[in-house]
Design a protein around this motif. Structure first.
Motif, PDB file in Angstrom:
ATOM      1  N   SER A 406       0.839  -1.209   0.000  1.00  0.00           N
ATOM      2  CA  SER A 406       0.000   0.000   0.000  1.00  0.00           C
ATOM      3  C   SER A 406       0.860   1.239   0.000  1.00  0.00           C
ATOM      4  CB  SER A 406      -0.923   0.011   1.223  1.00  0.00           C
ATOM      5  OG  SER A 406      -1.838  -1.063   1.158  1.00  0.00           O
ATOM      6  N   LYS A 464      -2.226  -4.468   3.677  1.00  0.00           N
ATOM      7  CA  LYS A 464      -3.448  -4.385   2.881  1.00  0.00           C
ATOM      8  C   LYS A 464      -4.089  -3.000   3.052  1.00  0.00           C
ATOM      9  CE  LYS A 464      -4.396  -9.342   3.274  1.00  0.00           C
ATOM     10  NZ  LYS A 464      -5.350 -10.381   3.712  1.00  0.00           N
ATOM     11  N   VAL A 465      -5.167  -2.750   2.302  1.00  0.00           N
ATOM     12  CA  VAL A 465      -5.786  -1.419   2.313  1.00  0.00           C
ATOM     13  C   VAL A 465      -6.282  -1.048   3.701  1.00  0.00           C
ATOM     14  CG1 VAL A 465      -7.692  -0.068   1.415  1.00  0.00           C
ATOM     15  CG2 VAL A 465      -6.389  -1.527  -0.119  1.00  0.00           C
ATOM     16  N   ALA A 468      -3.466  -0.185   5.919  1.00  0.00           N
ATOM     17  CA  ALA A 468      -2.916   1.109   5.537  1.00  0.00           C
ATOM     18  C   ALA A 468      -3.784   2.245   6.073  1.00  0.00           C
ATOM     19  CB  ALA A 468      -2.801   1.201   4.020  1.00  0.00           C
ATOM     20  N   ILE A 499      -4.822   6.962  -0.350  1.00  0.00           N
ATOM     21  CA  ILE A 499      -4.288   5.603  -0.254  1.00  0.00           C
ATOM     22  C   ILE A 499      -4.573   4.862  -1.548  1.00  0.00           C
ATOM     23  CG2 ILE A 499      -4.370   3.413   0.993  1.00  0.00           C
ATOM     24  CD1 ILE A 499      -5.368   4.927   3.444  1.00  0.00           C
ATOM     25  N   SER A 501      -3.269   0.867  -3.511  1.00  0.00           N
ATOM     26  CA  SER A 501      -2.634  -0.403  -3.098  1.00  0.00           C
ATOM     27  C   SER A 501      -2.459  -1.332  -4.289  1.00  0.00           C
ATOM     28  CB  SER A 501      -3.475  -1.085  -2.011  1.00  0.00           C
ATOM     29  OG  SER A 501      -4.765  -1.425  -2.534  1.00  0.00           O
ATOM     30  N   ILE A 532      -9.474   6.353   0.349  1.00  0.00           N
ATOM     31  CA  ILE A 532      -8.911   5.190  -0.332  1.00  0.00           C
ATOM     32  C   ILE A 532      -9.387   5.216  -1.774  1.00  0.00           C
ATOM     33  CG2 ILE A 532      -8.809   2.670  -0.387  1.00  0.00           C
ATOM     34  CD1 ILE A 532      -9.414   2.701   2.624  1.00  0.00           C
TER      35      ILE A 532
END
Length: 539
Positions: A406, A464-465, A468, A499, A501, A532
């Motif tokens: 990420s 992982k998202v 993050a 964010i 990833s 995200i």
């Protein structure tokens, strides 16, 4: 009734027996340098001649070939053992012998093995003549391996003859010249008779005359031992050794009185008062030699002494105990000048130490320059160049291992307002504060960098998202609290985070494009937000 055909057998056998008897006086003189190798030389000669005698007496081809093979064990070793003895006896070699000396036996061992396996290749003896009914001799045809061995033996013998001639030529003492001459002449006989055997003028076809020549060689060695004190009067004479030595020599008696010295010792220490019979303590004190070294020991002691100005000098001293049989007779000190070598060594040591210090300094500068090349000078975080290289490498690793990755893009909200109202110094403090927070709140494998201006990037390897987002939220809260509690700011400072990833984004360009879009969306949403990236930025 005496059989004339057995005459060579008795000649060979008596030569072999005489050789074995000669080992006795050699054993008595076993302390002489190289005496063991001379004994092995004579033993090899005995094995050779006795085997030749048995071959001569044999009446069938198989037995003759067998004893001829046995004779090679002695024949191939005669000359190498003699060579090593002479080199040790005349001081050209010292024990223990160097390992490479074993190369002398490389070819003899090869020829011995070839003789014992001749039935497979016939390269030593390609064929055999019929046994003569009158003389009982059998003619051996000589192959290439036979001639290789003969040429090698003759080359060694020529070297020995030249070496003994050189010893005779340079020796000034009558006894030593006679010793060298007897060995020199004795060495000619085996070569002459061997050549006679190998030539076409051999009067008795198949008879090897070389053992008879070796007998005369033994006669000359016997004369040298008993008439000219060979192996008793080893070539050592005071006028040759002491007077011509470049090292200083001092001889002390049992009661530590001065007995003798050479010219080199006088030249090395002209300030000493030397008289035969004076107590050695007067000299030892001036030369800084400790008295405890002078006790009865059979081994040599080596040490160094250094004299200060005005008699500056560094000397390597070898202290030897003198024994006459079992009786202790005093000490022999040898002084070797090493002043120049030691001064050069010390200078090199100092130069090397200075060089090592410079290398450490240069290495530190290189590390510092390397850090400066990849670090942002204000925040101490990695710079954009290093981040880009690392992102490519870590993304390739993630693709290979199919592990998540990420990326956080952080921007300080209204940072221009901070600079305008509080000044660039306060703005720099805010940037450094965020740099410290990112350094403290990232793992060892993560990479935090200042991407440009008030923008920062954080690469979260293996995250992982959702992980993050949790990390981004923690950083956001810590940063807001730190700014809120700073009395010098006087205004709230927040940050927005985008964010993206992997594997959602397949390459680095796509990761950065998406994280930039997510950050832009966070700004549009009113700042102090975490967004995200998703299709359409719905989340």
């Amino acid at each position: 009734m005496f059989r004339i055909d057995l005459l060579p057998f008795w000649i060979y056998l008596l030569i072999g027996m005489f050789s074995l008897v000669l080992i006795i006086p050699i054993y008595v003189r076993r302390r002489v340098p190289g005496s063991g190798y001379l004994a092995m030389h004579i033993l090899s000669l005995a094995i050779w001649t006795i085997a030749v005698a048995l071959e001569t007496a044999s009446t069938n081809q198989a037995a003759k070939i067998l004893f001829n093979k046995v004779s090679y064990i002695g024949f191939a070793n005669i000359v190498p053992f003699l060579l090593i003895f002479l080199l040790l006896y005349f001081g050209k070699l010292n024990q223990p012998l160097p390992r490479k000396i074993i190369l002398l036996w490389l070819l003899p061992v090869f020829v011995i093995l070839a003789a014992w396996t001749n039935e497979w290749h016939a390269l030593v003896w390609p064929g055999f003549g019929a046994i003569d009914s009158q003389t009982n001799f059998m003619v051996y045809e000589h192959g290439p391996f036979f001639w290789v061995g003969i040429i090698y033996i003759y080359l060694l013998m020529f070297f020995i003859l030249f070496f003994m001639w050189d010893q005779w030529h340079h020796s000034s003492h009558r006894t030593y010249r006679w010793q060298s001459m007897l060995i020199l002449v004795g060495g000619v006989f085996p070569m002459a008779t061997g050549t006679f055997y190998l030539s076409n003028i051999n009067p008795v076809l198949g008879m090897d005359w070389t053992p008879i020549g070796s007998f005369f060689s033994l006669v000359f060695i016997t004369v040298a031992i008993y008439a000219f004190r060979f192996m008793d009067a080893v070539p050592v004479a005071r006028e040759i050794v002491l007077s011509n030595m470049q090292d200083g020599v001092l001889v002390l008696g049992v009661d530590q009185q001065v007995l003798d010295w050479n010219a080199a010792f006088r030249n090395l220490f002209p300030f000493l008062t030397l008289r035969i019979g004076i107590p050695a303590a007067e000299i030892l004190t001036q030369l800084k030699l400790p008295a405890y070294l002078f006790h009865h020991e059979s081994r040599a002691v080596r040490f160094e002494v250094e004299l200060e100005a005005p008699h500056l000098g560094i000397f390597e001293v070898c202290l030897n105990v003198i024994w006459q049989g079992e009786r202790f007779s005093g000490w022999l000190l040898i002084f070797h000048v090493v002043t120049q070598e030691r001064l050069v060594t010390r200078a090199l040591k100092n130069a090397n130490q200075h060089l090592q210090e410079r290398l450490v300094e240069i290495e530190g500068l290189q590390i510092k320059l390397k850090e400066q090349a990849i670090r942002d000078p204000l925040t101490g975080l990695f710079n954009r160049r290093y981040f880009s290289e690392t992102l490519e490498r870590e993304l390739a690793q993630a693709v290979r291992t199919q592990s998540p990755l990420s990326l956080l893009m952080i921007d300080i909200d209204n940072f221009k307002l901070v600079n305008d109202q509080l000044g660039h110094v306060s703005g720099d403090d805010v940037l450094k504060r965020l740099g410290d927070i990112l350094s403290f709140n990232t793992r060892k494998g993560d990479v935090a960098c200042r991407f440009g201006g008030e923008e920062f990037m954080v690469l979260l390897v293996g995250a992982k998202v959702d992980q993050a987002r949790d990390r981004a939220l923690n950083i956001q809260e810590v940063f807001a609290d730190a700014c809120r509690n700073d009395p010098d700011l006087g205004m709230p400072v927040t940050m927005s985070v985008g964010i993206s990833s992997f594997p959602e984004a397949s390459d680095s360009g796509e990761l950065i494009r998406r994280v930039d879009q997510a950050l832009y969306a966070a700004k549009r949403a009113g700042r102090d937000k975490i967004v995200i990236w998703e299709d359409g930025l719905a989340k």
